[in-house]
Design an enzyme around this catalytic site. Structure first.
Site, PDB file in Angstrom:
ATOM      1  N   GLY A 117       2.402 -11.978   2.176  1.00  0.00           N
ATOM      2  CA  GLY A 117       2.553 -12.531   0.838  1.00  0.00           C
ATOM      3  C   GLY A 117       3.966 -13.019   0.615  1.00  0.00           C
ATOM      4  O   GLY A 117       4.266 -14.207   0.696  1.00  0.00           O
ATOM      5  N   GLU A 133       3.568 -16.622  -7.455  1.00  0.00           N
ATOM      6  CA  GLU A 133       4.680 -17.541  -7.165  1.00  0.00           C
ATOM      7  C   GLU A 133       5.951 -16.788  -6.769  1.00  0.00           C
ATOM      8  O   GLU A 133       7.064 -17.193  -7.108  1.00  0.00           O
ATOM      9  CB  GLU A 133       4.975 -18.452  -8.367  1.00  0.00           C
TER      10      GLU A 133
END
Length: 380
Positions: free
Chosen positions: A132, A363
């Site tokens: 991630g 984000e």
């Protein structure tokens, strides 16, 4: 670092007015039903696209709205104040158009009018189940075979996964590290591109992200965006702007929570008077409102830097970090202002509380934002 503020044009004021009409008239009456059912609002996104809200920061020559980022973020804030998942969808789609808009070939750019007009919905495939925050370590691999790339791997947490018409696939075409990553533009109909079942989320349930399995997916070599090995740079540039989009979502969400809590506190009476008149609660509302204003100012200052063509990466990280932390704090306090009523879904405060949490993660987690900011302070 500050820049002079350029006042919005009359066109921009009209655009913000149109956005408020859509948010209040189209989005607000439907959000609870879609969120409860976990249903993706594709038709609503088409309506928003036809209203010109899905390509605002891109040039008019490409089919965009030609608006500065400062105006675009205010549009996102207004949308988020009524329906955060819609605002997030607009932000992600805008992010998904960036690779082709900034690095695409002439042939690839022919699709921009449909992308920016919202007829084609985009997805941004960077994250992976085991990668991630460490995007440079992604494992999805693309092997060149004559005039095609054969792509194998899994992408995770993909907003619009299974709903998008085109996918930016960040994959490894070379060796380890960021220099081995490229960006491929894949159509939804690509064989071997397999969307999985939507994730079951705590909040933003109508967003319904999904994993994308790439099982020997064959993507034509002319769908390489930019140069081979240039994908990581494309991804990071897109994320700098995308973080401002999430900051705008957070500000809109937090403002809605402040407005609702203040209105409730004026109507709810205890001990013979409105609870807003009690100093302990009144001061809480004052702090909530002040924090939202500060988050908005930080977000817009970063947008002005971007519009002026100046470095804005660190300021975008600050805006994303602060605005999403504020959203979490303010929605928590909104639940507290409503007391027991804040904990039931008759009121939207509990939904906003759940939605705020994910904004601290997407984000780039807020821990990553702190890393970006701290490195900028100590870099030679």
């Amino acid at each position: 670092m500050t820049v002079e503020r350029i006042l919005p044009t009359e066109e921009a004021y009209e655009l913000l007015g149109l956005t408020r009409e859509i948010a209040q008239g189209e989005l607000a009456p439907q959000v609870a039903r879609y969120e409860q059912k976990g249903e993706f609002p594709r038709d609503i996104l088409r309506t928003i696209g036809r209203a010109g809200l899905l390509g605002l920061p891109y040039p008019e020559a490409d089919g965009g709205g030609g608006q500065p980022y400062e105006v675009y973020l205010q549009v996102l804030e207004i949308l988020a104040s009524s329906w955060v998942a819609i605002a997030e969808a607009v932000s992600v789609h805008t992010l998904s158009c960036f690779p082709v808009a900034a690095f695409g070939t002439e042939r690839q750019r022919k699709s921009l009018p449909e992308m920016l007009g919202g007829e084609l919905l985009g997805a941004y495939c960077l994250s992976e189940p085991q990668g991630g925050s460490d995007a440079a370590a992604l494992a999805t691999r693309a092997v060149r075979e004559v005039d095609e790339y054969v792509v194998t791997g899994t992408k995770a947490w993909i907003t619009h996964g299974g709903r998008a018409d085109f996918y930016n696939i960040f994959c490894r075409t070379g060796g380890p590290g960021p220099g081995g990553i490229s960006c491929l533009l894949a159509d939804a109909a690509t064989g071997g591109l397999l969307p999985q079942a939507p994730e079951r989320l705590m909040g933003l349930r109508s967003s319904a992200p999904a994993q994308i399995v790439l099982d020997g997916a064959r993507i034509p070599a002319d769908r390489l965006v930019g140069e081979e090995g240039g994908g990581f740079r494309i991804a990071m540039q897109a994320l700098d702007a995308g973080r401002l989009g999430i900051a705008a979502c957070a500000v809109g969400l937090a403002q809605a929570a402040v407005d609702y809590a203040a209105a409730y506190a004026k109507e709810r009476t205890q001990f013979g008077k409105p609870i807003a008149s009690f100093q302990g609660l009144g001061f809480m509302l004052a702090d909530m409102a002040t924090q939202v204003s500060a988050a908005r100012a930080l977000m817009l200052e970063a947008a002005r830097l971007k519009d002026a063509g100046r470095p804005f990466s660190t300021e975008a990280a600050k805006a994303k970090l602060f605005a999403t932390d504020v959203a979490m704090k303010v929605t928590t306090d909104a639940v507290q202002v409503l007391g027991g009523s804040g904990y039931v879904n008759d009121h939207p405060a509990e939904r906003w509380f759940r939605e705020a949490k994910v904004l601290q993660i997407v984000e780039g987690t807020n821990q990553i934002q702190r890393l970006v900011i701290s490195r900028s302070l100590t870099r030679d």
